[in-house]
Design an enzyme around this catalytic site. Structure first.
Site, PDB file in Angstrom:
ATOM      1  N   ALA A 174       0.805  -1.218   0.000  1.00 56.83           N
ATOM      2  CA  ALA A 174       0.000   0.000   0.000  1.00 56.83           C
ATOM      3  C   ALA A 174       0.837   1.266   0.000  1.00 56.83           C
ATOM      4  O   ALA A 174       0.336   2.342  -0.364  1.00 56.83           O
ATOM      5  CB  ALA A 174      -0.936   0.008   1.206  1.00 56.83           C
ATOM      6  N   ASP A 175       2.106   1.178   0.395  1.00 51.77           N
ATOM      7  CA  ASP A 175       2.943   2.382   0.489  1.00 51.77           C
ATOM      8  C   ASP A 175       4.380   2.029   0.109  1.00 51.77           C
ATOM      9  O   ASP A 175       5.290   2.133   0.935  1.00 51.77           O
ATOM     10  CB  ASP A 175       2.870   2.962   1.895  1.00 51.77           C
ATOM     11  CG  ASP A 175       3.548   4.328   1.994  1.00 51.77           C
ATOM     12  OD1 ASP A 175       3.768   4.968   0.940  1.00 51.77           O
ATOM     13  OD2 ASP A 175       3.865   4.755   3.119  1.00 51.77           O
ATOM     14  N   LEU A 176       4.574   1.618  -1.130  1.00 54.82           N
ATOM     15  CA  LEU A 176       5.913   1.250  -1.582  1.00 54.82           C
ATOM     16  C   LEU A 176       6.705   2.518  -1.850  1.00 54.82           C
ATOM     17  O   LEU A 176       6.609   3.130  -2.906  1.00 54.82           O
ATOM     18  CB  LEU A 176       5.843   0.389  -2.845  1.00 54.82           C
ATOM     19  CG  LEU A 176       7.180  -0.205  -3.295  1.00 54.82           C
ATOM     20  CD1 LEU A 176       7.738  -1.148  -2.246  1.00 54.82           C
ATOM     21  CD2 LEU A 176       7.046  -0.907  -4.632  1.00 54.82           C
ATOM     22  N   ASN A 180      10.755   2.213   2.690  1.00 54.77           N
ATOM     23  CA  ASN A 180      10.288   0.876   3.022  1.00 54.77           C
ATOM     24  C   ASN A 180      11.052  -0.238   2.319  1.00 54.77           C
ATOM     25  O   ASN A 180      10.600  -1.388   2.301  1.00 54.77           O
ATOM     26  CB  ASN A 180       8.784   0.762   2.724  1.00 54.77           C
ATOM     27  CG  ASN A 180       7.957   1.551   3.712  1.00 54.77           C
ATOM     28  OD1 ASN A 180       8.384   1.778   4.846  1.00 54.77           O
ATOM     29  ND2 ASN A 180       6.778   1.991   3.306  1.00 54.77           N
TER      30      ASN A 180
END
Length: 249
Positions: A174-176, A180
């Site tokens: 969801a938040d690449l 991360n």
């Protein structure tokens, strides 16, 4: 959706602050306690994480090994309403339980992710608060940090292959973003922060959205580096991704 996991253990609890439940890996710990999810419980054995994210994370030296404690916090406009409360649906839908199970599922498929240790939620009427404990990765730096310091010497090809491997396993992150993706100095990498991620059949649409989000984060974090340099480095990442994908990696 993730399948049945025999190593999962669920422990409800009730204390002076209310009630909730803990989901934990019984191969890592014999029993889990709600106090584990409070930084104050660990005293000097907990220190705040200083880079990436929205705060609300601590490195913990615990009896069960080095760990990362992370509280679920809102960002953006939603944080003005509540910083850490989420609408209650059911236990399986809590941010912490969902991330615990998704991360375990990805680990079982061979995706390099930090192993989850325990996840907790605490009910507060129609809302809940949540936190998770994960295996701590030592001697790693994010792709964002590596790019800022090394530029074209950052592990671009390794990042591309890592993302292809996760996508092949069906991980829709969801938040690449560049914070991360973590790497050692030798190029070994991990994907972290699977909050709100999903397991999906590999398809072009969501894979491209993941990659586009990563590219935007690299451009946003470029500092004084020229846009052309970031475009070139991302091109190296994307070429490695495409090669790995074609090989079925």
């Amino acid at each position: 959706m993730t399948g049945f996991d025999a190593a999962e253990e669920l422990t409800p609890f009730r204390d002076d602050s209310g009630y909730g439940a803990i989901l934990f890996d019984r191969n890592r710990v014999r029993q889990a306690s709600p106090e584990w999810f409070m930084p104050s419980f660990w005293q000097q054995r907990a220190r705040p994480v200083e880079s990436g994210g929205r705060g609300g994370a601590w490195f913990v030296d615990a009896p069960f090994g080095p760990a990362l404690l992370r509280r679920y916090l809102r960002g953006g406009m939603a944080a003005r309403v509540s910083r850490d409360r989420y609408w209650w649906q059911d236990a399986s839908s809590t941010r912490s339980f969902a991330e615990f199970r998704l991360t375990r599922a990805m680990a079982e498929k061979g995706v390099p992710v930090p192993r989850p240790i325990a996840a907790c939620y605490r009910r507060d009427g129609l809302f809940y608060r949540a936190a998770i404990l994960l295996e701590r990765l030592d001697d790693v730096r994010s792709l964002a940090d590596r790019a800022a310091v090394a530029g074209d010497g950052a592990p671009w090809e390794e990042a591309g292959r890592l993302i292809a491997r996760a996508h092949r396993a069906g991980l829709d992150h969801a938040d690449l973003n560049a914070h991360n993706l973590l790497f050692t100095t030798t190029g070994r990498g991990w994907i972290i922060d699977l909050d709100r991620g999903r397991v999906r059949i590999p398809a072009t649409g969501w894979r491209e959205r993941n990659l586009a989000r990563l590219k935007r984060s690299l451009l946003k974090l470029r500092g004084s580096r020229p846009v052309e340099d970031v475009e070139r480095d991302y091109g190296r990442l994307r070429a490695a991704y495409d090669r790995a994908w074609e090989r079925g990696y």
